[in-house]
Design a protein around this motif. Structure first.
Motif: not given
Lengths: 290, 315
Positions: A268, A271-272, A275-276, A279, A282, A288, A290
């Motif tokens: 967990f 992976v978190l 992912n953070l 994100d 990005r 673009k 948000g």
């Protein structure tokens, strides 16, 4: 850099440093980067951090609850769970990175060729990618794992091949957008070879979303490796992996619940972290969204 | 509209052919000679040749493919090497269980994911939005099989509220059936609602930025009714496509949770087939799932046109 003092405003800020600044302002993204760095450090320094030998069984210590000597308890063969978690980080991170490398290594060139050359090459490659995409990720990985045989290496190949079409499709879309730009037209007009245009101009300008997707794909690949190992198709015993630890632990839910808490928490957290980070990247690279 | 569907159907055919080619070539990845495994102890050259002929393994690969695909088109996916049951029949028995699980999970996901996404978008930047985002991020990061294990630890081992396993068919014991499916569908539903919330929020934010919403807002019109009538309706277009595409996640979730909760469904059948090296079943399942996915994609495209008037005009 220069001796002449320029007014601050006269120094143009490069887009890259603007992206970096945006990234550093995003606290969640920085937290993700810290978590990822922490897991990488644990994986690299595993022999120095682990308090015990992760493979050493001890029949006097079977299924002991967490204590000062064994922070996360011991498993059904008396092995120290913390040490197995620390070494398990290697399997997970390695699986995450290598399978995404496989996916990138095949997917990006396919997308570049498909998007840049268009016509029949694009039609053929797009159909193949679509066919691969039409099998759910985990089912494809399980099927490939089943036919290749259970091992960590084969799990990586299976996950990498299953994640590949996403990168092919993403890269193709980016290339189509970049190809319409004037500088590509210019490069073509002066007769630069295609290979040179693709590598020097198309790829760098299509890269940002691919990097973001790759970060998120590592998160997905870590879960996929854990899932395959949980099913018994990944890392084989006695070598430690978080997924296979959970596979054993589910047989002792009543007698030794601690065996299933920490390996899942490790998956967990890792992976978190990715992912953070993904994100955050990005948000920083793509104004673009948000 | 009809011509659009026809064109879209025609495009799906090469995809399906390729899918079947992949599935067929999976068995060519196998190391060793399948006939040796089939023959067991008796390995006289005559037996091997006989078996090879019986399973058409002495034909060239393209002929083998044509033979196999011919059977598939007649609903014959081969016979399980272990139970000697037709694969189609096995799938028919297991599928309803997983479909029930999937419907429950999707219901949970729609009930949680869409409202959460709408509220988070409308209250962008507030504590509510942050909380929804954090929960959703946790939802996509948690391994579903671990969430299942944790739920068993809490609700079955500790509190004794729900059974950890012991599935009963719906028509035999509906209550027990629901009690055993509650935790698994919550586990799958949690992951699905997290993706759904993130996408709904994104779609809603994109719509809320549009000019007509800004106008409505300038006129002081942004009541909940307007949000639902103007904004949500438009945001629905990408969401509907997503719901069909969540199918892959749903199947992956079913494979893992059926294993955790020992539910004798489609997902558990795949895993069992993998471990008993029952390749005909694995092949049949992969083909079946892929065809369902191609079908859903098609449905998504058609729905997309149906609910989006601008697309309807152009097709």
């Amino acid at each position: 850099m220069t001796d002449v003092a320029l007014p601050a405003r006269a120094v143009p800020r490069r887009p890259r440093s603007r992206g970096l600044a945006a990234f550093l302002r995003n606290r969640a993204a920085v937290a993700g980067a810290v978590v990822v760095a922490l897991f990488v450090a644990v994986a690299v320094l595993a022999p120095l951090i682990a308090p015990y030998d992760p493979l050493k069984t001890n029949f006097l210590l079977i299924r002991k609850a967490p204590s000062a000597a064994h922070w996360f308890g011991t498993d059904d063969l008396g092995r120290d769970i913390l040490s197995r978690l620390v070494f398990g980080a290697r399997a997970s991170l390695l699986a995450g990175c290598i399978s995404v490398a496989i996916a990138l290594g095949i997917g990006v060139p396919v997308g570049l060729v498909s998007g840049y050359f268009g016509r029949w090459i694009d039609a053929v490659l797009s159909r193949v990618v679509e066919a691969l995409l039409s099998c759910p990720f985990l089912v494809l990985a399980i099927a490939l794992g089943a036919f290749l045989g259970p091992s960590l290496g084969n799990a990586m190949i299976a996950i990498g091949l299953s994640a590949m079409p996403i990168f092919a499709r993403l890269t193709r879309g980016q290339v189509l957008a970049v190809k319409a730009e004037d500088y590509i037209e210019g490069a073509r007009a002066i007769g630069l070879p295609d290979r040179w245009i693709i590598l020097r101009y198309v790829l760098p300008n299509a890269l940002a979303p691919i990097v973001v997707q790759a970060t998120l794909a590592i998160a997905g690949a870590i879960i996929a490796e854990a899932s395959l190992s949980f099913l018994g198709l990944g890392q084989q015993p006695p070598a430690p992996s978080w997924g296979s630890m959970l596979n054993t632990a589910k047989n002792f839910l009543d007698a030794a619940p601690w065996m299933s808490i920490s390996p899942g928490a490790a998956i967990f957290a890792a992976v978190l972290g990715f992912n953070l980070l993904g994100d955050g990247l990005r948000d920083a690279l793509d104004p673009k969204e948000g | 509209m009809l011509s659009f569907i026809a064109r879209r159907l025609a495009l799906a055919i090469p995809t399906l052919v390729l899918v079947s080619l992949f599935t067929f070539s999976l068995q060519k990845l196998l190391p060793g000679d399948p006939v040796l495994a089939l023959a067991g102890e008796e390995r006289s050259p005559e037996t091997l040749a006989m078996l090879r002929h019986k399973y058409h393994l002495d034909d060239p690969a393209p002929v083998q493919y044509l033979h196999w695909i011919g059977g598939v088109l007649h609903g014959d996916l081969g016979v399980s090497l272990k139970t000697e049951q037709p694969v189609t029949q096995m799938i028919g028995q297991k599928l309803p269980i997983t479909v029930e699980l999937a419907v429950l999970a999707m219901g949970i996901a729609l009930l949680i994911g869409i409202p959460a996404g709408v509220i988070a978008a409308v209250r962008k930047g507030t504590a509510t939005d942050l909380a929804a985002n954090v929960v959703a991020l946790a939802g996509i990061s948690v391994p579903s099989f671990w969430l299942g294990v944790l739920m068993i630890l809490l609700f079955a081992v500790k509190l004794h509220w729900l059974p950890a396993s012991g599935f009963a068919p719906l028509w035999e014991d509906p209550l027990q059936n629901l009690r055993t499916l509650l935790m698994p569908s919550l586990v799958i539903g949690a992951a699905l609602s997290a993706s759904l919330m993130r996408h709904t929020r994104g779609a809603m934010l994109a719509v809320l930025r549009a000019d007509y919403i800004r106008t409505a807002r300038a006129k002081g019109l942004l009541s909940p009714a307007v949000i639902l009538k103007h904004a949500f309706r438009n945001a629905l277009v990408p969401i509907v496509t997503l719901v069909t595409l969540l199918f892959g996640e749903l199947i992956g979730g079913a494979v893992l949770t059926e294993q955790v909760f020992t539910i004798p469904g489609f997902g558990k059948m795949i895993v069992d087939a993998v471990f008993t090296r029952d390749y005909a079943v694995v092949q049949g399942v992969v083909l079946c799932v892929a065809c369902a996915f191609v079908g859903l994609n098609l449905l998504a495209d058609v729905l997309y046109v149906l609910i989006n008037p601008r697309m309807r005009a152009s097709s």
